[in-house]
Design an enzyme around this catalytic site. Sequence first.
Site, PDB file in Angstrom:
ATOM      1  N   LYS A 297       0.839  -1.208  -0.142  1.00 32.71           N
ATOM      2  CA  LYS A 297      -0.082   0.131   0.013  1.00 32.71           C
ATOM      3  C   LYS A 297       0.625   1.185   0.073  1.00 32.71           C
ATOM      4  O   LYS A 297       0.428   2.068  -0.670  1.00 32.71           O
ATOM      5  CB  LYS A 297      -0.953   0.043   1.226  1.00 32.71           C
ATOM      6  N   THR A 298       2.061   1.296   0.746  1.00 32.65           N
ATOM      7  CA  THR A 298       2.889   2.450   0.843  1.00 32.65           C
ATOM      8  C   THR A 298       3.456   2.797  -0.595  1.00 32.65           C
ATOM      9  O   THR A 298       3.496   3.845  -1.229  1.00 32.65           O
ATOM     10  CB  THR A 298       3.911   2.156   1.797  1.00 32.65           C
TER      11      THR A 298
ATOM     12  N   ASP B 101      -3.609   7.684   4.331  1.00 35.27           N
ATOM     13  CA  ASP B 101      -3.220   6.193   4.514  1.00 35.27           C
ATOM     14  C   ASP B 101      -3.922   5.838   5.797  1.00 35.27           C
ATOM     15  O   ASP B 101      -4.285   6.710   6.817  1.00 35.27           O
ATOM     16  CB  ASP B 101      -1.727   6.329   4.834  1.00 35.27           C
ATOM     17  N   GLU B 102      -3.931   4.513   5.732  1.00 37.48           N
ATOM     18  CA  GLU B 102      -4.511   3.776   7.204  1.00 37.48           C
ATOM     19  C   GLU B 102      -5.846   4.456   7.401  1.00 37.48           C
ATOM     20  O   GLU B 102      -6.326   4.809   8.501  1.00 37.48           O
ATOM     21  CB  GLU B 102      -3.485   3.946   8.337  1.00 37.48           C
TER      22      GLU B 102
ATOM     23  N   GLN C 226      -7.928  -4.320   9.457  1.00 43.42           N
ATOM     24  CA  GLN C 226      -6.684  -4.146  10.498  1.00 43.42           C
ATOM     25  C   GLN C 226      -7.214  -2.858  11.192  1.00 43.42           C
ATOM     26  O   GLN C 226      -6.177  -1.933  11.753  1.00 43.42           O
ATOM     27  CB  GLN C 226      -5.568  -3.767   9.489  1.00 43.42           C
TER      28      GLN C 226
ATOM     29  N   ARG D 269       1.985  -9.911  10.728  1.00 44.67           N
ATOM     30  CA  ARG D 269       3.292  -9.215  10.903  1.00 44.67           C
ATOM     31  C   ARG D 269       4.510 -10.233  10.546  1.00 44.67           C
ATOM     32  O   ARG D 269       5.793  -9.685  10.047  1.00 44.67           O
ATOM     33  CB  ARG D 269       3.377  -8.772  12.506  1.00 44.67           C
TER      34      ARG D 269
END
Length: 711
Positions: free
Chosen positions: A33-34, A231-232, A262, A607
Amino acid sequence: MNQILNQLNDIQKQAVLHQNGPLLILAGAGSGKTKTLTHRIAYLIANGVSPYHILAVTFTNKAAQEMKERVSKLISSLKLPTRSIDQKKIDYKLPFLGTFHAVCVRILKIEIEHLGYSRNFNIYDSEDQLSAIKQSMRKLNYNTNEINPRIIHSIISSAKNDLLEPNDLKNKSNEFIEEVAGETYEVYQSFLKENNALDFDDLIMMTIKIFQKFPQVLVKYQNQFKYVLVDEYQDTNKAQYLLVNLLSKRYQNITVVGDDWQSIYSWRGADISNILNFEKDFKKAKTLKLEQNYRSTQNILDVAHCIIEKNKNKKDKKLWTDNEKGDKPILFEAEDEQEEANFIINEINNSKQPYNRFVVLYRTNAQSRALEENFLKHDIPYKIIGGLKFYERKEIKDIIAYLRVINSFKDTVGLGRIINTPPRRIGAKTLGALEKYAKQNKIDYIKAAIASEKLTGVSTQTKNNLNQFGLIMEYLNAKSKTINLTSLIDLLLVKIGFKEFILDGSEEGEYRWENIQELKTVASKYDNNKDGLAKFLEEIALVSDTDEVNDENNSVVLMTMHSAKGLEFSNVFIVGLEENLFPHSRALASQEELEEERRLCYVAMTRAKEKLYLIFAKTREIFGQMQANPVSRFIEDIPKKNLDSHSKSFNQKVIYQDNKKDCEFKSGDKVKHAEFGKGMVIGFNEDLITVIFEKIGIKKLALEYAKLKKV
């Protein structure tokens, strides 16, 4: 242009090539995504959008810094020419990329005078806020020993995140504690304004207030930030949601990236409906799903999917990867928290990998105790994220408080911290006289201290101490405008005799002085900045826990699952997978909270890049008592074929143990009034609730075993 589009998959390219209008990117864990977000920013710039017109916001300084580095690298590779913007020749530079709070600080530094503050406002940290809350409560004659100021602060913080003013909170109060919070909120807010200070929650709330009260200011920033990227997005609260919606309302060029799977921060105001309802808020929104995972093995993704698919309130997607299938996640059953820790240590040592490739994740901070004890015993270096941070150490807070007062003489909270550090024999009575004189003469406390000879009821020696303190602060304030920040700190340390004060001959004193030297290292980054002091104070007020995570420190990382979001590690241990611990007992009565616990488990699992360990214990000493809980329902959600089980029991019996005999009970046995002596019943069975009883001196023990119903 090829530099931007190369190495993107088809869905990522679609997201990057989207030019105008609202865009929702549902980005699964580890799906790049980044990369997608930063390449989209670079693509906009390459196609003629000025960096001046782009705003990208995220939640942590670490994420913002990573975005800056990636965008900078992409833009520099394009070798774009100088363009004319607003009849001015400027070179290409980065758009504004920062956290929500950093964006708001930048706006407030320009616009806050609309609300009657001056631009050199200070930002209070949690300790300063608590001090101000206590003072506000005392002003209302509330006893801070009977009413917990932290609870009052928490209620006020939640109110600000919901954009509630003091009157709004007072009107909705149904309980006494809420009434106290509503009254305190009003006094507290007045206190902050008198001190020309904002708390962390004010940063967004005040920005929105300016936008709503002064439409011309909003239009100014809408015209500047014609493209807004978030973002997020699943972690946004009401205030953050409204902020980005106000900024993007004029041009509708809003791109949000996030993953509803998330969303794990409802306890601090995050609203999952913001991302779930994006397509309702923006009718013309285009939606893309990033489902290819680049981080984990397929076996890890399969296990994580078993957990998240049980949730009902979610967007559908299925992560897949071209990575190798990898090892099956390892399930280990420990006797207790000591064996849990020893198993982890053995796995780390046997792997022969660097320590920083391992992380241990737990649901509550209390679980770190046994891990720390055993890591120390076996000389395993470790780093706790979320413990006492650098900027929370006393000596650091003392010097920062000095710098805050130098920056703004109105900061009475900072003044209260430093006026007797080092000791100057200035007591509460003297401070009261100082405050009275300052208010009567409408001057700040530093000017009042310089004029201390006019105070009544204060000894000559104390007046001299006050006068000397005031003169030092006035001198340092003047010097702050002519020397760099490092030199200012050096001068401050000399003028107040801090080195002599802190170096008391102890090892602790040496350690604290080393921390002060490290502060100067941080400060040196601002030495070439015209407003170095203000910029330094602004930036350290925005530091977060996960900014401390780095790969340079070769230590095992210990952290809560909440703190781990956004990070990745080669090897992940998830400990404490027991009912009432994870999922937490508080979540069991609410379907919404249980779904969030499930999302938290999904986050923890994803993770892991290479190996995932799932660990539970038959018994655990925690919160001051011995507990024995059933294995977590999250383990029950995973088919056994997906796990490599290292469990030693899954026994079909429960054993009573004492120093005389063992008594065996088979699955489903019900025992009443068993004649036992001292000791305990210890057991685990996948079909039974785990039971532990310890009764000293009681011979008749009523025991009841019940089938564990699967949810």
